[in-house]
Design an enzyme around this catalytic site. Structure first.
Site, short mmCIF file in Angstrom:
data_model
loop_
_atom_site.label_atom_id
_atom_site.label_comp_id
_atom_site.label_asym_id
_atom_site.label_seq_id
_atom_site.Cartn_x
_atom_site.Cartn_y
_atom_site.Cartn_z
N THR A 17 0.80 -1.22 0.00
CA THR A 17 0.00 0.00 0.00
C THR A 17 0.83 1.26 0.00
O THR A 17 0.48 2.25 -0.66
CB THR A 17 -0.93 -0.01 1.24
OG1 THR A 17 -1.80 -1.14 1.16
CG2 THR A 17 -1.77 1.25 1.30
N SER A 62 1.43 -8.14 -1.01
CA SER A 62 1.88 -8.81 0.22
C SER A 62 1.33 -10.23 0.34
O SER A 62 2.02 -11.14 0.80
CB SER A 62 1.45 -7.99 1.43
OG SER A 62 1.89 -8.57 2.62
N ASP A 94 0.48 -7.43 5.19
CA ASP A 94 -0.09 -8.74 5.51
C ASP A 94 0.95 -9.80 5.83
O ASP A 94 0.76 -10.63 6.72
CB ASP A 94 -0.99 -9.22 4.37
CG ASP A 94 -2.32 -8.49 4.32
OD1 ASP A 94 -2.62 -7.76 5.28
OD2 ASP A 94 -3.04 -8.63 3.32
N THR A 170 4.44 -9.43 14.96
CA THR A 170 3.29 -9.99 14.26
C THR A 170 2.28 -8.89 13.99
O THR A 170 2.21 -7.89 14.72
CB THR A 170 2.66 -11.13 15.09
OG1 THR A 170 1.77 -11.88 14.29
CG2 THR A 170 1.93 -10.60 16.31
#
Length: 348
Positions: A17, A62, A94, A170
């Site tokens: 993005t 991603s 992601d 994460t």
């Protein structure tokens, strides 16, 4: 490193993005072009750095990231390693944590910053989080300590004011700007009015050893998540997948599994066949302690390895890395219970 020399930074755009720029005539989002990028981020020109950029052609969404692209990124960094003081990798959110984890193992004895960042909104939008993430990542990649050494010679993720060790991170939020977290290891730096580094948390390369990139990965790995009522035929089917070399077992709490004879027997059989089985917890925070309860001890006795407080992203990529190098079964078991890139906290 010469403290007075202008830092040389390489930006690598893989996709995502942050590099999507809105066409003012059509309103469509178009892929990264660095000169156009500079137009939307004029602050880049205020850095007293030499900044270059290169981009994947075509860029990779991603969701399409996979091991062959990690190899490509590692090659780019290795090929340009001598020419730049730091690297900023622009990446979709992601699978960012997977890429950060993989590179932490592939770039052995890294002596320069590799800062991975991205955004939730494209760089050209008014409310974008991309500007702050990009500019601070560049500043971190160029930062040096009082000795003139790179401040953070690690693979890291920077997102929304936090600098985190890549293999501890994460994604936790699909739409918020504060999208990443390192639950089991403190942030290495915080960006506020000042950039504050916790230097005692930062890994340093072995002073006499060279930087050594690695390019071998083996994706014969699967994840088996336990849940109440899991059926035997499901476990049997998954563990019978051809050529599987390692299984990540996502268990409850501190590494516990149902006390079902068929489950323990199935795990024992695949371990006996030479498959590596590693236990990690489904909890976001905390560690596996298989000796704590009988429900965990049964797995230890079946030959399951302790994954400690590893993220699933780190565990997947570490196994791919070790399997790719063709190490013996026993050596892989030993290394899985060793912190080779700061990815786990050893507790037993």
């Amino acid at each position: 490193m010469d403290k007075l020399r202008t830092p040389h930074i390489l930006i690598i755009y893989t996709g995502g993005t942050i590099g999507m720029i809105e066409n003012p005539e059509t309103g469509a989002l178009e892929n990264f072009d660095f000169e156009q990028f500079r137009h939307y981020v004029p602050e880049l020109n205020r850095f007293n750095y030499h900044i270059d950029a290169l981009a994947f052609d075509p860029p990779i969404d991603s969701s399409d990231m996979e091991p062959r692209y990690w190899v490509k990124i590692a090659h780019i960094i290795a090929d340009h390693y001598a020419s730049y003081d730091g690297f900023v990798l622009l990446h979709g959110t992601d699978t960012m944590a997977y890429t950060a984890s993989a590179l932490s193992f592939m770039l052995e004895n890294l002596g320069k910053p590799v800062i991975i960042t991205g955004s939730q909104l494209p760089i050209g939008q008014l409310r974008t989080d991309g500007k702050e993430n990009l500019l601070t990542s560049i500043e971190i990649a160029a930062a040096r300590n009082a000795k003139g050494e790179p401040m953070v010679p690690e693979v890291c993720i920077f997102f929304k004011s936090r600098l985190m060790r890549g293999n501890r991170t994460t994604k936790i939020n699909a739409e918020g700007f504060n999208a990443f977290r390192s639950y089991n290891y403190p942030s290495l730096a915080h960006a506020g009015i000042h950039l504050k580094y916790d230097e005692h948390l930062i890994r340093r390369p072995a002073p006499q050893a060279p930087f050594k990139p690695h390019y071998l990965l083996d994706n014969n790995v699967l994840i088996l998540t336990l849940f109440p009522g899991i059926r035997q035929e499901i476990v049997d089917t998954m563990t019978a997948v051809p050529n599987i070399k390692a299984i990540i077992l996502k268990t409850y709490g501190s590494g516990n599994a149902p006390q079902k004879a068929w489950l323990v027997e199935r795990i024992r059989k695949i371990v006996d066949k030479g498959v590596i089985v590693v236990n990690i917890t489904q909890c976001s925070q905390g560690t596996v302690e298989m000796r704590r309860y009988g429900t965990g001890l049964q797995l230890l006795q079946a030959g399951v390895i302790n994954g400690y407080d590893s993220t699933v992203e780190s565990m997947v990529t570490k196994l791919m890395f070790l399997l790719g190098h063709g190490y013996s079964h026993e050596h892989i078991k030993e290394l899985m219970q060793t912190s080779i890139a700061g990815e786990i906290t050893l507790t037993e």
